[in-house]
Design a protein around this motif. Structure first.
Motif, PDB file in Angstrom:
ATOM      1  N   MET A 103       6.555   2.975   3.249  1.00  0.00           N
ATOM      2  CA  MET A 103       6.431   1.541   3.284  1.00  0.00           C
ATOM      3  C   MET A 103       4.945   1.183   3.274  1.00  0.00           C
ATOM      4  O   MET A 103       4.144   1.869   3.869  1.00  0.00           O
ATOM      5  CB  MET A 103       7.098   1.021   4.558  1.00  0.00           C
ATOM      6  CG  MET A 103       7.520  -0.399   4.475  1.00  0.00           C
ATOM      7  SD  MET A 103       8.486  -0.907   5.915  1.00  0.00           S
ATOM      8  CE  MET A 103      10.109  -0.512   5.306  1.00  0.00           C
ATOM      9  N   LYS A 104       4.605   0.082   2.589  1.00  0.00           N
ATOM     10  CA  LYS A 104       3.193  -0.283   2.538  1.00  0.00           C
ATOM     11  C   LYS A 104       2.950  -1.631   3.196  1.00  0.00           C
ATOM     12  O   LYS A 104       3.835  -2.470   3.310  1.00  0.00           O
ATOM     13  CB  LYS A 104       2.676  -0.288   1.111  1.00  0.00           C
ATOM     14  CG  LYS A 104       3.140  -1.442   0.268  1.00  0.00           C
ATOM     15  CD  LYS A 104       2.481  -1.407  -1.098  1.00  0.00           C
ATOM     16  CE  LYS A 104       2.958  -2.579  -1.934  1.00  0.00           C
ATOM     17  NZ  LYS A 104       2.309  -2.629  -3.229  1.00  0.00           N
ATOM     18  N   GLY A 105       1.711  -1.803   3.620  1.00  0.00           N
ATOM     19  CA  GLY A 105       1.227  -3.047   4.177  1.00  0.00           C
ATOM     20  C   GLY A 105      -0.149  -3.309   3.597  1.00  0.00           C
ATOM     21  O   GLY A 105      -0.605  -2.613   2.683  1.00  0.00           O
ATOM     22  N   ARG A 159      -4.387  -4.584   4.501  1.00  0.00           N
ATOM     23  CA  ARG A 159      -5.445  -4.699   5.507  1.00  0.00           C
ATOM     24  C   ARG A 159      -6.650  -5.377   4.875  1.00  0.00           C
ATOM     25  O   ARG A 159      -7.034  -5.069   3.740  1.00  0.00           O
ATOM     26  CB  ARG A 159      -5.850  -3.310   5.991  1.00  0.00           C
ATOM     27  CG  ARG A 159      -7.005  -3.317   6.970  1.00  0.00           C
ATOM     28  CD  ARG A 159      -7.527  -1.890   7.209  1.00  0.00           C
ATOM     29  NE  ARG A 159      -8.632  -1.899   8.127  1.00  0.00           N
ATOM     30  CZ  ARG A 159      -9.891  -2.176   7.819  1.00  0.00           C
ATOM     31  NH1 ARG A 159     -10.234  -2.490   6.591  1.00  0.00           N
ATOM     32  NH2 ARG A 159     -10.831  -2.164   8.736  1.00  0.00           N
ATOM     33  N   TYR A 191      -4.112  -7.569   9.373  1.00  0.00           N
ATOM     34  CA  TYR A 191      -3.061  -6.789   8.724  1.00  0.00           C
ATOM     35  C   TYR A 191      -1.896  -7.686   8.348  1.00  0.00           C
ATOM     36  O   TYR A 191      -1.581  -8.641   9.059  1.00  0.00           O
ATOM     37  CB  TYR A 191      -2.541  -5.697   9.659  1.00  0.00           C
ATOM     38  CG  TYR A 191      -3.522  -4.590   9.897  1.00  0.00           C
ATOM     39  CD1 TYR A 191      -3.529  -3.451   9.088  1.00  0.00           C
ATOM     40  CD2 TYR A 191      -4.451  -4.673  10.918  1.00  0.00           C
ATOM     41  CE1 TYR A 191      -4.438  -2.429   9.304  1.00  0.00           C
ATOM     42  CE2 TYR A 191      -5.368  -3.654  11.138  1.00  0.00           C
ATOM     43  CZ  TYR A 191      -5.356  -2.542  10.330  1.00  0.00           C
ATOM     44  OH  TYR A 191      -6.259  -1.535  10.545  1.00  0.00           O
ATOM     45  N   LEU A 242       1.944  -6.709   7.601  1.00  0.00           N
ATOM     46  CA  LEU A 242       2.821  -5.547   7.702  1.00  0.00           C
ATOM     47  C   LEU A 242       4.285  -5.974   7.696  1.00  0.00           C
ATOM     48  O   LEU A 242       4.611  -7.092   8.098  1.00  0.00           O
ATOM     49  CB  LEU A 242       2.526  -4.782   8.997  1.00  0.00           C
ATOM     50  CG  LEU A 242       1.092  -4.291   9.178  1.00  0.00           C
ATOM     51  CD1 LEU A 242       0.898  -3.761  10.592  1.00  0.00           C
ATOM     52  CD2 LEU A 242       0.771  -3.220   8.152  1.00  0.00           C
ATOM     53  N   TRP A 287       7.616 -10.398   6.897  1.00  0.00           N
ATOM     54  CA  TRP A 287       6.265  -9.850   7.018  1.00  0.00           C
ATOM     55  C   TRP A 287       5.552 -10.509   8.183  1.00  0.00           C
ATOM     56  O   TRP A 287       5.735 -11.695   8.434  1.00  0.00           O
ATOM     57  CB  TRP A 287       5.490 -10.090   5.726  1.00  0.00           C
ATOM     58  CG  TRP A 287       6.067  -9.320   4.584  1.00  0.00           C
ATOM     59  CD1 TRP A 287       7.142  -9.674   3.824  1.00  0.00           C
ATOM     60  CD2 TRP A 287       5.637  -8.052   4.113  1.00  0.00           C
ATOM     61  NE1 TRP A 287       7.389  -8.690   2.897  1.00  0.00           N
ATOM     62  CE2 TRP A 287       6.478  -7.687   3.045  1.00  0.00           C
ATOM     63  CE3 TRP A 287       4.603  -7.192   4.476  1.00  0.00           C
ATOM     64  CZ2 TRP A 287       6.329  -6.508   2.338  1.00  0.00           C
ATOM     65  CZ3 TRP A 287       4.447  -6.015   3.771  1.00  0.00           C
ATOM     66  CH2 TRP A 287       5.304  -5.683   2.718  1.00  0.00           C
ATOM     67  N   GLU A 322      -6.809  -4.159   1.059  1.00  0.00           N
ATOM     68  CA  GLU A 322      -6.590  -2.712   1.012  1.00  0.00           C
ATOM     69  C   GLU A 322      -5.123  -2.427   1.304  1.00  0.00           C
ATOM     70  O   GLU A 322      -4.515  -3.019   2.202  1.00  0.00           O
ATOM     71  CB  GLU A 322      -7.458  -2.052   2.077  1.00  0.00           C
ATOM     72  CG  GLU A 322      -7.262  -0.583   2.234  1.00  0.00           C
ATOM     73  CD  GLU A 322      -8.057  -0.023   3.414  1.00  0.00           C
ATOM     74  OE1 GLU A 322      -7.813   1.149   3.734  1.00  0.00           O
ATOM     75  OE2 GLU A 322      -8.878  -0.746   4.010  1.00  0.00           O
ATOM     76  N   ILE A 323      -4.522  -1.533   0.556  1.00  0.00           N
ATOM     77  CA  ILE A 323      -3.136  -1.121   0.803  1.00  0.00           C
ATOM     78  C   ILE A 323      -3.153  -0.049   1.883  1.00  0.00           C
ATOM     79  O   ILE A 323      -3.939   0.892   1.818  1.00  0.00           O
ATOM     80  CB  ILE A 323      -2.468  -0.582  -0.479  1.00  0.00           C
ATOM     81  CG1 ILE A 323      -2.316  -1.720  -1.482  1.00  0.00           C
ATOM     82  CG2 ILE A 323      -1.114   0.051  -0.155  1.00  0.00           C
ATOM     83  CD1 ILE A 323      -1.772  -1.286  -2.835  1.00  0.00           C
ATOM     84  N   VAL A 324      -2.296  -0.214   2.871  1.00  0.00           N
ATOM     85  CA  VAL A 324      -2.141   0.780   3.931  1.00  0.00           C
ATOM     86  C   VAL A 324      -0.679   1.204   3.984  1.00  0.00           C
ATOM     87  O   VAL A 324       0.217   0.424   3.652  1.00  0.00           O
ATOM     88  CB  VAL A 324      -2.584   0.248   5.329  1.00  0.00           C
ATOM     89  CG1 VAL A 324      -4.062  -0.034   5.356  1.00  0.00           C
ATOM     90  CG2 VAL A 324      -1.811  -0.993   5.717  1.00  0.00           C
ATOM     91  N   HIS A 325      -0.457   2.445   4.347  1.00  0.00           N
ATOM     92  CA  HIS A 325       0.915   2.956   4.442  1.00  0.00           C
ATOM     93  C   HIS A 325       1.311   3.016   5.907  1.00  0.00           C
ATOM     94  O   HIS A 325       0.572   3.543   6.743  1.00  0.00           O
ATOM     95  CB  HIS A 325       1.006   4.325   3.771  1.00  0.00           C
ATOM     96  CG  HIS A 325       0.714   4.231   2.295  1.00  0.00           C
ATOM     97  ND1 HIS A 325       1.635   3.802   1.378  1.00  0.00           N
ATOM     98  CD2 HIS A 325      -0.422   4.470   1.605  1.00  0.00           C
ATOM     99  CE1 HIS A 325       1.095   3.796   0.180  1.00  0.00           C
ATOM    100  NE2 HIS A 325      -0.163   4.188   0.294  1.00  0.00           N
ATOM    101  N   VAL A 326       2.474   2.450   6.195  1.00  0.00           N
ATOM    102  CA  VAL A 326       2.957   2.405   7.579  1.00  0.00           C
ATOM    103  C   VAL A 326       4.290   3.126   7.702  1.00  0.00           C
ATOM    104  O   VAL A 326       4.982   3.334   6.769  1.00  0.00           O
ATOM    105  CB  VAL A 326       3.103   0.954   8.085  1.00  0.00           C
ATOM    106  CG1 VAL A 326       1.728   0.323   8.209  1.00  0.00           C
ATOM    107  CG2 VAL A 326       3.988   0.131   7.201  1.00  0.00           C
TER     108      VAL A 326
END
Length: 76
Positions: free
Chosen positions: A1-3, A5, A14, A16, A22, A72-76
């Motif tokens: 899953m992505k979020g 930042r 963030y 998320l 969301w 920025e894409i972050v993975h959660v």
């Protein structure tokens, strides 16, 4: 899953996945729940009240981008 930042001069924001959509967060504070990450980015860019900011309490002063492509894409 992505979020997503965004690192501002005041710290990281963030977007998320949340319980029913969301969530936008700053530190340990939830700034709101949204139907889409784009809606969250739009609202943060236009100004959301955030009392934990050291200068003012409105996110519109931080040049947060409306375009998710600028986050920025972050993975959660």
């Amino acid at each position: 899953m992505k979020g997503f930042r965004f690192g501002s001069t005041q710290g990281a924001f963030y977007i998320l996945p949340g319980q029913d959509g969301w969530e936008a967060t700053y530190g340990n504070e939830t700034l709101g729940e949204f139907n889409s990450p784009q809606q969250a980015a739009d609202d943060l860019a236009r100004g959301v009240t955030c009392p934990h900011l050291s200068e003012g309490d409105d996110t519109s002063m931080l040049e947060i981008p409306e375009k998710l492509a600028d986050w920025e894409i972050v993975h959660v």
